[in-house]
Design an enzyme around this catalytic site. Structure first.
Site, PDB file in Angstrom:
ATOM      1  N   CYS A   1     116.208  29.080  44.659  1.00 55.87           N
ATOM      2  CA  CYS A   1     116.708  28.620  43.360  1.00 55.87           C
ATOM      3  C   CYS A   1     115.760  29.043  42.239  1.00 55.87           C
ATOM      4  O   CYS A   1     114.649  28.521  42.142  1.00 55.87           O
ATOM      5  CB  CYS A   1     116.869  27.103  43.352  1.00 55.87           C
TER       6      CYS A   1
ATOM      7  N   CYS B   1     114.118  26.258  39.835  1.00 50.62           N
ATOM      8  CA  CYS B   1     113.110  25.277  40.249  1.00 50.62           C
ATOM      9  C   CYS B   1     111.749  25.585  39.637  1.00 50.62           C
ATOM     10  O   CYS B   1     111.403  26.747  39.389  1.00 50.62           O
ATOM     11  CB  CYS B   1     112.992  25.276  41.782  1.00 50.62           C
TER      12      CYS B   1
ATOM     13  N   HIS C   1     115.055  20.186  41.968  1.00 51.54           N
ATOM     14  CA  HIS C   1     116.310  20.763  42.437  1.00 51.54           C
ATOM     15  C   HIS C   1     117.383  19.712  42.714  1.00 51.54           C
ATOM     16  O   HIS C   1     118.580  20.002  42.603  1.00 51.54           O
ATOM     17  CB  HIS C   1     116.049  21.568  43.717  1.00 51.54           C
TER      18      HIS C   1
ATOM     19  N   HIS D   1     121.339  23.189  41.038  1.00 55.57           N
ATOM     20  CA  HIS D   1     120.274  22.716  40.151  1.00 55.57           C
ATOM     21  C   HIS D   1     120.878  22.334  38.792  1.00 55.57           C
ATOM     22  O   HIS D   1     121.538  23.156  38.144  1.00 55.57           O
ATOM     23  CB  HIS D   1     119.222  23.821  40.002  1.00 55.57           C
TER      24      HIS D   1
ATOM     25  N   HIS E   1     122.077  21.815  35.268  1.00 52.90           N
ATOM     26  CA  HIS E   1     121.904  22.611  34.044  1.00 52.90           C
ATOM     27  C   HIS E   1     123.119  22.488  33.147  1.00 52.90           C
ATOM     28  O   HIS E   1     124.219  22.172  33.611  1.00 52.90           O
ATOM     29  CB  HIS E   1     121.660  24.079  34.390  1.00 52.90           C
TER      30      HIS E   1
END
Lengths: 350, 350
Positions: free
Chosen positions: A39, A42, A112, A163, A165
């Protein structure tokens, strides 16, 4: 190169986002790809993203290194591209505009697993401050008529990026649905010298049956003509046209309201996918000579957040007619959400 | 009881379809239910459906028994209900109308496995004749301002019903997107005394790059501002406002074009889910006194079919902005579809 195209029959613009230029074989694999094991959002993986545009770094750490709580980066695969000048021309009966815009990702947490509804009030306030900061910065670019902030949680391609956002897309046109809302507000104001959304708030508070929460500063209600089941409107009670003019204190109060609303939806609907959008007044630039932009001076608008769990799917009837079909009465949705035991799901408190 | 509700901010109507009145727990199970093992649409199972409204029975078999090729029945769970009088009133700033309408299912074949693209020209012509017959019948009911025919193939709830069928929903209002198209056509006609869609056809035939097929009677092209990848417009070349005025011979020609278009999409995109909608002029009743309905006399409209494989999913940006994002240029889509080897998938010929 992306472009915007206008259809004279439907009187509407489509964004042709040709950065990826998807061909038939790109659509063949319809089974969902598994989430990537690596990811880039992160903490510690900053070097795998484009350079940051904004970050909240309480300890004063250097850019593009760990130590941030919220971080904003350009999208590597933007819907619209930032480079170039606006070019707008007819093609016979059609119209086109080249696809100038901005597309940014607001990474809401270095962790995460933390979802928006899990955050502390302080953390969520920092996310809202990032929204404000990006709105204030991008409105200096007079190519952009509107700056649109939204979030998809397990909706569309966001289903592959877990994740937490949000996204920002700046566009060279007022989006059609925002233009409709601006028109409705302007017409109401011209007729009555009152804000339409202030009037809606008064009516909702009087009728009560669609209100989910009301702390005096922010009202949360299920709209009378909700397009989606369990859709919510979150709006400041006081008349404010511009989200970016909210104070830190007001953003903290909003964070409290938003977190609670997300928790209600999570409890009642068992953590559904959802989308969230921010509708705020468009920026106004003195160098825009068009008189209709001046007539659209947005002080009679009233900013708000729309929040909708994604429980139903658009079908041919909806995209062909423009009607939405909603199988749940908003009065009933509001009742379930109002009575939700949100303490059951609160993981962090503050 | 269903109802229609109007939102003064979004200037749009939502259909609250409360026949099922879905509550939170109805949304919890998001994994798809397997297709039912018993199909009430199959030949021999007529007693498990409501009584038929229309059927094509070449051998003259009795109603609600086997022997039909196309069969139309009321939907057991209609979006809008057929009983009652229109009632339309304000609720403060809002507006509501009770949910009067019709919701019918057009079963396109007695066979469970035959899909629309597999049918013979003759069989598909019978489906189109059923569309025409139902349009002609329902326009006698002056409560209905519009009769909307569409098909979802493996889209939405239709993903659970594999047996090939179309739907008809009659509504007490002109649907918003149809109203926009009618307005565009009327304005163009007032200004230029020509049909907008006739002009679009001329321009597409001159530019050529978006045309998929053109047999002189029906033109198939990818719209300049396509909202969805591989979207197609199918329209008679000659000016015709009303689908229901097509002759048998014209419907047979349309069946040929439609079948070929479906086969192109199936070949190029490997049998994707799709939706199909019919946009035809609304009926006009002399007992409607409203002057704007008379101004909307639909002779300057031009009927067409819109066909879109469902390859992308609406996200927060799209429902909050009103923009569509399309990742495939229509010129490229048209090129792939034009070059498709449709003989590769033709199962039945005629």
């Amino acid at each position: 190169m992306s472009e915007l195209r206008w259809d004279p029959l439907k009187d509407n613009w489509t964004i042709l986002s040709l950065g990826q230029g998807r061909r038939p074989q790109d659509f063949w694999q319809q089974h969902e790809a598994p989430p990537a094991s690596f990811c880039p959002f992160c903490s510690g993986n900053e070097s795998h993203t484009p350079a940051e545009i904004y970050a909240h770094r309480p300890g004063g750490s250097p850019p593009n290194h760990p130590g941030w709580q919220v971080r904003v980066i350009p999208n590597k695969v933007p819907v619209l591209g930032i480079e170039g000048e606006l070019d707008n021309r007819a093609e016979g009966l059609y119209d086109r505009m080249n696809g100038i815009g901005a597309h940014e990702l607001i990474i809401e947490t270095p962790d995460h697993e933390t979802q928006l509804a899990d955050m502390t009030i302080e953390q969520m306030t920092e996310v809202l401050k990032a929204y404000r900061a990006r709105l204030l910065d991008l409105r200096n670019d007079s190519r952009f008529r509107y700056i649109f902030i939204f979030k998809n949680c397990r909706v569309g391609t966001a289903s592959r990026i877990r994740h937490s956002h949000s996204q920002l897309i700046a566009v060279p046109l007022i989006p059609p649905l925002v233009a409709t809302e601006l028109n409705s507000c302007r017409e109401h104001f011209q007729r009555k010298e009152r804000c339409l959304i202030c009037d809606l708030i008064k009516q909702e508070r009087k009728q009560k049956e669609r209100i989910v929460s009301d702390d005096g500063a922010f009202l949360v209600y299920a709209p009378y003509a909700s397009r989606f089941p369990f859709e919510l409107m979150i709006t400041p009670v006081e008349h404010k046209h511009d989200f970016a003019a909210q104070t830190d204190q007001q953003l903290k109060q909003l964070a409290r309201t938003l977190r609670q609303s997300l928790q209600r939806i999570r409890t009642v609907l068992r953590d559904p996918p959802y989308s969230l959008i921010l509708h705020s007044a468009p920026p106004v630039h003195s160098r825009w000579g068009r008189p209709d932009y001046w007539a659209m001076l947005p002080f009679n608008y009233h900013w708000h957040i729309e929040l909708a769990p994604k429980l139903t799917r658009m079908t041919g009837f909806e995209w062909g007619s423009g009607f939405h079909i909603n199988p749940t009465a908003p009065e009933e949705a509001a009742d379930f959400l109002r009575r939700a035991d949100i303490n059951a799901t609160v993981k962090h408190d503050s």
